[in-house]
Design a protein around this motif. Structure first.
Motif, short mmCIF file in Angstrom:
data_model
loop_
_atom_site.label_atom_id
_atom_site.label_comp_id
_atom_site.label_asym_id
_atom_site.label_seq_id
_atom_site.Cartn_x
_atom_site.Cartn_y
_atom_site.Cartn_z
N TRP A 99 0.81 -1.22 0.00
CA TRP A 99 0.00 0.00 0.00
C TRP A 99 0.86 1.28 0.00
O TRP A 99 0.32 2.38 0.11
CB TRP A 99 -0.98 0.00 1.19
CG TRP A 99 -0.31 -0.21 2.52
CD1 TRP A 99 0.26 0.74 3.30
CD2 TRP A 99 -0.13 -1.44 3.21
NE1 TRP A 99 0.80 0.18 4.43
CE2 TRP A 99 0.57 -1.17 4.41
CE3 TRP A 99 -0.48 -2.76 2.93
CZ2 TRP A 99 0.93 -2.16 5.31
CZ3 TRP A 99 -0.12 -3.75 3.84
CH2 TRP A 99 0.56 -3.45 5.01
N ASP A 100 2.19 1.16 -0.11
CA ASP A 100 3.04 2.35 -0.23
C ASP A 100 2.69 3.09 -1.53
O ASP A 100 2.40 2.44 -2.55
CB ASP A 100 4.53 1.96 -0.26
CG ASP A 100 5.04 1.53 1.11
OD1 ASP A 100 4.32 1.76 2.10
OD2 ASP A 100 6.15 0.96 1.18
N GLY A 101 2.78 4.42 -1.48
CA GLY A 101 2.39 5.24 -2.63
C GLY A 101 3.09 4.84 -3.92
O GLY A 101 2.46 4.69 -4.97
N TRP A 102 4.41 4.64 -3.87
CA TRP A 102 5.17 4.33 -5.09
C TRP A 102 4.83 2.93 -5.62
O TRP A 102 4.88 2.70 -6.82
CB TRP A 102 6.67 4.52 -4.89
CG TRP A 102 7.30 3.55 -3.92
CD1 TRP A 102 7.36 3.68 -2.57
CD2 TRP A 102 7.91 2.30 -4.24
NE1 TRP A 102 7.98 2.58 -2.03
CE2 TRP A 102 8.34 1.73 -3.02
CE3 TRP A 102 8.15 1.62 -5.43
CZ2 TRP A 102 8.99 0.50 -2.97
CZ3 TRP A 102 8.80 0.39 -5.38
CH2 TRP A 102 9.21 -0.15 -4.15
N ILE A 142 1.75 1.52 -5.22
CA ILE A 142 0.41 1.70 -5.83
C ILE A 142 0.55 2.38 -7.20
O ILE A 142 -0.09 1.97 -8.17
CB ILE A 142 -0.53 2.49 -4.88
CG1 ILE A 142 -0.85 1.62 -3.65
CG2 ILE A 142 -1.82 2.90 -5.59
CD1 ILE A 142 -1.56 2.34 -2.54
N ALA A 143 1.43 3.39 -7.26
CA ALA A 143 1.66 4.09 -8.55
C ALA A 143 2.13 3.10 -9.61
O ALA A 143 1.67 3.13 -10.76
CB ALA A 143 2.69 5.20 -8.36
N ASP A 179 9.88 5.06 -11.37
CA ASP A 179 9.25 4.91 -10.06
C ASP A 179 9.99 3.87 -9.21
O ASP A 179 10.24 4.07 -8.02
CB ASP A 179 7.79 4.48 -10.28
CG ASP A 179 7.01 4.32 -8.99
OD1 ASP A 179 7.01 5.26 -8.19
OD2 ASP A 179 6.42 3.24 -8.78
N LYS A 202 11.73 5.53 -6.20
CA LYS A 202 10.81 5.20 -5.10
C LYS A 202 10.33 6.46 -4.37
O LYS A 202 10.62 6.65 -3.18
CB LYS A 202 11.48 4.25 -4.10
CG LYS A 202 11.85 2.90 -4.69
CD LYS A 202 12.49 2.01 -3.65
CE LYS A 202 12.79 0.64 -4.19
NZ LYS A 202 13.61 0.60 -5.40
N GLY A 255 8.68 8.98 -2.07
CA GLY A 255 7.92 8.82 -0.82
C GLY A 255 8.40 7.69 0.06
O GLY A 255 7.93 7.55 1.19
N ALA A 256 9.31 6.85 -0.45
CA ALA A 256 9.79 5.70 0.35
C ALA A 256 10.80 6.16 1.39
O ALA A 256 11.53 7.10 1.15
CB ALA A 256 10.41 4.66 -0.56
#
Lengths: 159, 153
Positions: free
Chosen positions: A79-82, A84-85, A152, A156, A158-159
């Motif tokens: 469910w991390d943003g990158w 999901i992207a 991405d 990464k 936002g990681a």
């Protein structure tokens, strides 16, 4: 090598297959633009079929092992943003590629019909199908999505 | 794990290295498939050769140059002489450098084959040799991807 290293390695092997087969399919797509006879079209279609098989293998393998890796690694989550992207971009690329396969199957069907009716010379209708702008746009969309997935995966955000 | 903690200044070099590697891999796949399925068709034989020349060669140069850049950014060139390079890095160098020589050999043989085809002579055997070298290189690249990502030893 740990089990996690193996999953990571297999994930990247499938990713390399996916991007490599995309490069291969671009070579075929560019070559098809000058194919005007049924024989030339069908010959290129045979190579396109190999590229399609490799692309589907790469798409399925990369997402399966990618999600498995996101579950296995404690520092990442599905469910991390990158992540999901990447899944959203993968879905866009897959949809565009599947639709482009349909577009690029049309010239092969036409070529078979021409051969069956005894027309083996150049055909303007076949040339137009080989230069499909819909198929080309779908390939551009899929390729852009896959390049963004690679970006991405490396940065990464936002990681 | 290494990918997760990689300093950001190396990311662009890594992107270029990966783009080069996948472009050369894709060109090898296209070349080997075209030459394998050509059945004497001149158009496919030429496609097999020009995929290597016009797509594969620029990809190989990008892979090697960006790989060297990454090597320096990660300070592998500053290792003390008593500490050897890790196996995965040696495999990468072997595939890039020795594979590069094989790639150039495939180009030279394929070029001679295409030239002979253009002048109406038999060039299929030379192009089949190019195909065999391309298949060997595909296997070598798969091993390199496994070694550089799994980092055994």
């Amino acid at each position: 090598m740990t089990f996690e290293d193996w999953i990571f390695s297999i994930h990247l092997l499938f990713a390399a297959t996916l991007v490599g087969s995309l490069v291969m399919s671009w070579i075929v797509v560019v070559s098809m633009r000058t194919a005007d006879t049924p024989a030339a079209t069908l010959n290129l279609h045979r190579i396109a079929m190999v590229a399609t098989g490799a692309t589907i293998t790469g798409l399925v393998g990369a997402i399966t092992f990618g999600i498995w890796l996101a579950i296995l690694r404690i520092e990442f989550h599905p469910w991390d943003g990158w992540v999901i992207a990447a899944i959203v971009l993968w879905s866009i690329a897959t949809t565009a590629l599947l639709r482009s396969f349909v577009e690029y199957a049309k010239p092969a069907e036409k070529a078979r019909a021409l051969v069956a009716s005894g027309q083996i010379g150049s055909s303007t209708e076949l040339t137009a199908l080989n230069r499909t702008s819909t198929g080309l746009l779908l390939r551009i969309l899929a390729s852009a999505s896959i390049v963004l997935i690679v970006v991405d995966m490396i940065w990464k955000p936002g990681a | 794990m290494l990918a997760a903690i990689r300093p950001d200044d190396q990311s662009f070099a890594l992107l270029l290295h990966l783009v080069g590697a996948t472009v050369v891999f894709g060109a090898l796949l296209a070349s080997a498939t075209s030459l394998l399925l050509a059945r004497g068709d001149t158009r496919l034989l030429r496609l097999g050769y020009f995929s290597l020349l016009l797509v594969g060669l620029p990809g190989l140069i990008l892979l090697r140059v960006a790989g060297q850049w990454l090597y320096q950014l990660q300070s592998w060139d500053k290792l003390p002489p008593q500490i050897g390079e890790p196996t995965w890095l040696s495999i990468g160098f072997i595939v890039a450098d020795w594979g590069g020589i094989l790639f150039l050999l495939a180009l030279a043989l394929g070029g001679a084959g295409v030239y002979r085809l253009r002048s109406g002579k038999e060039g299929t055997m030379l192009l089949k040799t190019t195909m065999v070298i391309s298949l060997v290189l595909i296997v070598a690249y798969v091993v390199a991807v496994w070694a550089m990502t799994g980092k055994p030893s």
